[in-house]
Motif scaffolding. Structure first.
Motif, PDB file in Angstrom:
ATOM      1  N   ASP A  15       0.803  -1.220   0.000  1.00 26.15           N
ATOM      2  CA  ASP A  15       0.000   0.000   0.000  1.00 26.15           C
ATOM      3  C   ASP A  15       0.842   1.279   0.000  1.00 26.15           C
ATOM      4  O   ASP A  15       0.369   2.323  -0.438  1.00 26.15           O
ATOM      5  CB  ASP A  15      -0.933   0.020   1.219  1.00 26.15           C
ATOM      6  CG  ASP A  15      -2.040  -1.010   1.116  1.00 26.15           C
ATOM      7  OD1 ASP A  15      -2.291  -1.486  -0.013  1.00 26.15           O
ATOM      8  OD2 ASP A  15      -2.650  -1.346   2.148  1.00 26.15           O
ATOM      9  N   GLY A  16       2.074   1.180   0.510  1.00 25.99           N
ATOM     10  CA  GLY A  16       2.870   2.397   0.628  1.00 25.99           C
ATOM     11  C   GLY A  16       4.160   2.417  -0.154  1.00 25.99           C
ATOM     12  O   GLY A  16       4.855   3.443  -0.172  1.00 25.99           O
ATOM     13  N   ARG A  62      -2.271   8.905  -6.436  1.00 27.20           N
ATOM     14  CA  ARG A  62      -2.280  10.273  -5.924  1.00 27.20           C
ATOM     15  C   ARG A  62      -0.902  10.720  -5.455  1.00 27.20           C
ATOM     16  O   ARG A  62      -0.633  11.907  -5.354  1.00 27.20           O
ATOM     17  CB  ARG A  62      -3.284  10.372  -4.768  1.00 27.20           C
ATOM     18  CG  ARG A  62      -4.713  10.048  -5.165  1.00 27.20           C
ATOM     19  CD  ARG A  62      -5.667  10.163  -3.997  1.00 27.20           C
ATOM     20  NE  ARG A  62      -5.709  11.522  -3.459  1.00 27.20           N
ATOM     21  CZ  ARG A  62      -6.407  11.860  -2.388  1.00 27.20           C
ATOM     22  NH1 ARG A  62      -7.121  10.949  -1.741  1.00 27.20           N
ATOM     23  NH2 ARG A  62      -6.403  13.102  -1.961  1.00 27.20           N
ATOM     24  N   PHE A  63      -0.019   9.754  -5.174  1.00 25.62           N
ATOM     25  CA  PHE A  63       1.303  10.112  -4.637  1.00 25.62           C
ATOM     26  C   PHE A  63       2.304   9.056  -5.080  1.00 25.62           C
ATOM     27  O   PHE A  63       2.157   7.878  -4.773  1.00 25.62           O
ATOM     28  CB  PHE A  63       1.240  10.170  -3.103  1.00 25.62           C
ATOM     29  CG  PHE A  63       2.518  10.641  -2.450  1.00 25.62           C
ATOM     30  CD1 PHE A  63       2.721  11.984  -2.166  1.00 25.62           C
ATOM     31  CD2 PHE A  63       3.524   9.744  -2.114  1.00 25.62           C
ATOM     32  CE1 PHE A  63       3.895  12.418  -1.563  1.00 25.62           C
ATOM     33  CE2 PHE A  63       4.701  10.170  -1.517  1.00 25.62           C
ATOM     34  CZ  PHE A  63       4.884  11.520  -1.237  1.00 25.62           C
ATOM     35  N   ALA A 113       7.949   5.707  -3.058  1.00 20.90           N
ATOM     36  CA  ALA A 113       6.911   5.761  -2.022  1.00 20.90           C
ATOM     37  C   ALA A 113       5.555   6.065  -2.644  1.00 20.90           C
ATOM     38  O   ALA A 113       5.439   6.903  -3.542  1.00 20.90           O
ATOM     39  CB  ALA A 113       7.263   6.808  -0.979  1.00 20.90           C
ATOM     40  N   LYS A 114       4.522   5.374  -2.163  1.00 23.79           N
ATOM     41  CA  LYS A 114       3.155   5.609  -2.617  1.00 23.79           C
ATOM     42  C   LYS A 114       2.364   6.436  -1.605  1.00 23.79           C
ATOM     43  O   LYS A 114       1.222   6.822  -1.876  1.00 23.79           O
ATOM     44  CB  LYS A 114       2.445   4.266  -2.852  1.00 23.79           C
ATOM     45  CG  LYS A 114       3.067   3.439  -3.964  1.00 23.79           C
ATOM     46  CD  LYS A 114       2.536   2.022  -3.995  1.00 23.79           C
ATOM     47  CE  LYS A 114       1.044   1.965  -4.261  1.00 23.79           C
ATOM     48  NZ  LYS A 114       0.568   0.553  -4.291  1.00 23.79           N
ATOM     49  N   LYS A 115       2.977   6.680  -0.451  1.00 23.00           N
ATOM     50  CA  LYS A 115       2.358   7.514   0.590  1.00 23.00           C
ATOM     51  C   LYS A 115       3.440   8.408   1.187  1.00 23.00           C
ATOM     52  O   LYS A 115       4.598   8.003   1.286  1.00 23.00           O
ATOM     53  CB  LYS A 115       1.758   6.657   1.706  1.00 23.00           C
ATOM     54  CG  LYS A 115       0.582   5.797   1.316  1.00 23.00           C
ATOM     55  CD  LYS A 115       0.094   5.012   2.530  1.00 23.00           C
ATOM     56  CE  LYS A 115      -1.113   4.145   2.198  1.00 23.00           C
ATOM     57  NZ  LYS A 115      -1.560   3.352   3.377  1.00 23.00           N
ATOM     58  N   ARG A 116       3.038   9.617   1.611  1.00 20.85           N
ATOM     59  CA  ARG A 116       4.015  10.503   2.239  1.00 20.85           C
ATOM     60  C   ARG A 116       4.556   9.893   3.529  1.00 20.85           C
ATOM     61  O   ARG A 116       5.725  10.056   3.865  1.00 20.85           O
ATOM     62  CB  ARG A 116       3.392  11.874   2.520  1.00 20.85           C
ATOM     63  CG  ARG A 116       4.406  12.892   3.035  1.00 20.85           C
ATOM     64  CD  ARG A 116       3.867  14.301   2.964  1.00 20.85           C
ATOM     65  NE  ARG A 116       3.610  14.723   1.602  1.00 20.85           N
ATOM     66  CZ  ARG A 116       4.546  15.153   0.764  1.00 20.85           C
ATOM     67  NH1 ARG A 116       5.810  15.184   1.157  1.00 20.85           N
ATOM     68  NH2 ARG A 116       4.220  15.534  -0.442  1.00 20.85           N
ATOM     69  N   SER A 117       3.712   9.168   4.280  1.00 26.94           N
ATOM     70  CA  SER A 117       4.177   8.546   5.519  1.00 26.94           C
ATOM     71  C   SER A 117       5.269   7.524   5.239  1.00 26.94           C
ATOM     72  O   SER A 117       6.246   7.412   5.988  1.00 26.94           O
ATOM     73  CB  SER A 117       3.006   7.882   6.254  1.00 26.94           C
ATOM     74  OG  SER A 117       2.380   6.906   5.430  1.00 26.94           O
ATOM     75  N   ALA A 118       5.134   6.773   4.136  1.00 27.95           N
ATOM     76  CA  ALA A 118       6.163   5.794   3.766  1.00 27.95           C
ATOM     77  C   ALA A 118       7.443   6.498   3.354  1.00 27.95           C
ATOM     78  O   ALA A 118       8.551   6.048   3.677  1.00 27.95           O
ATOM     79  CB  ALA A 118       5.655   4.907   2.630  1.00 27.95           C
TER      80      ALA A 118
END
Length: 333
Positions: free
Chosen positions: A118-119, A153-154, A172-177
């Motif tokens: 997911d990330g 989206r990211f 990365a697929k998420k900013r948190s990752a």
């Protein structure tokens, strides 16, 4: 310097000069990695905001719209690894045409994905493909992924490898990752292992090269790196894997992440990487090609990370491409 032989917004005038403009989607927070560290804030922004006029870059700095770790900064402020840079939304000149990689290229990029959750995406980047566009390149790996996945989206690069180097790259697929992995990089918790074919017999007693590196940029934009006393500290751990007639296969693990680090350290040790036009002499490069060599023989083969959000330690490997494998097969004969 030694080889260890022990084990803003734009104004109306901006818009009139650049009638076709494109707004950046919102405030960005960019975490500086080791490769970006040490440069001036204005130079970082000029590279980051591709197409932005210098006048715009200096204006948003003066107005306090750019922050380093949430504090106002000057144009000549030096950025360090781990700094968080606030980049405001600005309006940039837009190219007349948006270059979309051919479907064949997009299929090749998607086929190179070796892990996804997911990330995070991990891709076995082909040699010859840059990680991002710019400097005369219309697109790179990240632009290809975004074109292949318009619904994403990211998507942001976690780190970089050279255009002619193949192997594992994290996206990365998420900013948190992204923040999690860049934090691991700052703490030197990510393990990177490269395989390289170098000229000559790598001495078994040379287990690391510890030599500071200084990066120069020519007017053409080409980057040249050399060992220099006033350079940034750089350390590469090295292990010999196989010996052949005139060449060696080594494993190189960079402790620091400097531009061209493994390439320059190998050349400094007297064993440049085969097929390296920057750091191998012309005669040796010619001999390499005469033996069937067709690419820079450097491959990011293995990666060890803690999966973002899970904390689980995982190792990923990427196979060589046909050109790398066939050259090794010739040497083994």
């Amino acid at each position: 310097m030694a080889i260890d032989d022990r084990a803003s917004g734009s104004s109306k005038s901006d818009a009139s000069r650049n009638p076709t403009v494109s707004p950046r989607p919102g405030v960005e927070w960019v975490v500086i990695d080791e490769e970006q560290a040490g440069q001036r804030l204005d130079n970082f922004l000029i590279r980051h905001l591709k197409g932005a006029p210098r006048s715009l870059v200096y204006r948003i700095i003066r107005k306090g719209e750019v922050r380093i770790n949430r504090a106002r900064a000057r144009a000549d402020s030096r950025i360090a690894a781990g700094d968080e840079i606030r980049v405001p939304p600005v309006r940039l000149a837009q190219r007349d045409e948006t270059v979309i990689p051919a479907a064949k290229v997009l299929d090749r990029i998607e086929a190179a994905v070796v892990y996804e959750d997911d990330g995070l995406l991990i891709v076995n980047k082909p040699t010859g493909l840059a990680v991002h566009g710019g400097s005369g390149l219309q697109y790179g790996l990240i632009e290809g992924l975004r074109a292949a996945r318009p619904e994403a989206r990211f998507l942001e690069l976690v780190h970089r490898i050279d255009r002619d180097t193949s192997g594992l790259v994290m996206v990365a697929k998420k900013r948190s990752a992204l923040r999690d992995l860049q934090d691991q990089m700052r703490k030197k918790q990510i393990e990177k292992f490269y395989h390289a074919v170098v000229a000559g017999t790598w001495p078994a007693h040379i287990s690391k090269v510890d030599a500071p590196l200084l990066r120069d940029e020519l007017r053409s934009g080409e980057r040249i790196v050399r060992v220099a006393a006033d350079g940034k500290p750089a350390l590469t751990r090295v292990r010999s894997l196989e010996l052949y007639m005139g060449y060696s296969l080594i494993e190189a693990s960079p402790v620091t992440g400097r531009t061209h680090q493994i390439r320059v350290h190998c050349a400094y040790a007297g064993h440049p990487i085969a097929g390296d036009p920057k750091y191998m002499d012309d005669v040796s490069c010619g001999a390499f090609r005469a033996e069937g060599g067709r690419r820079l023989m450097l491959h990011a083969e293995k990666l060890g990370i803690d999966l973002p959000g899970a904390g689980e330690r995982r190792y990923f490997t990427a196979p060589y491409d046909e050109a790398f494998s066939s050259f090794l097969a010739r040497l083994r004969k």
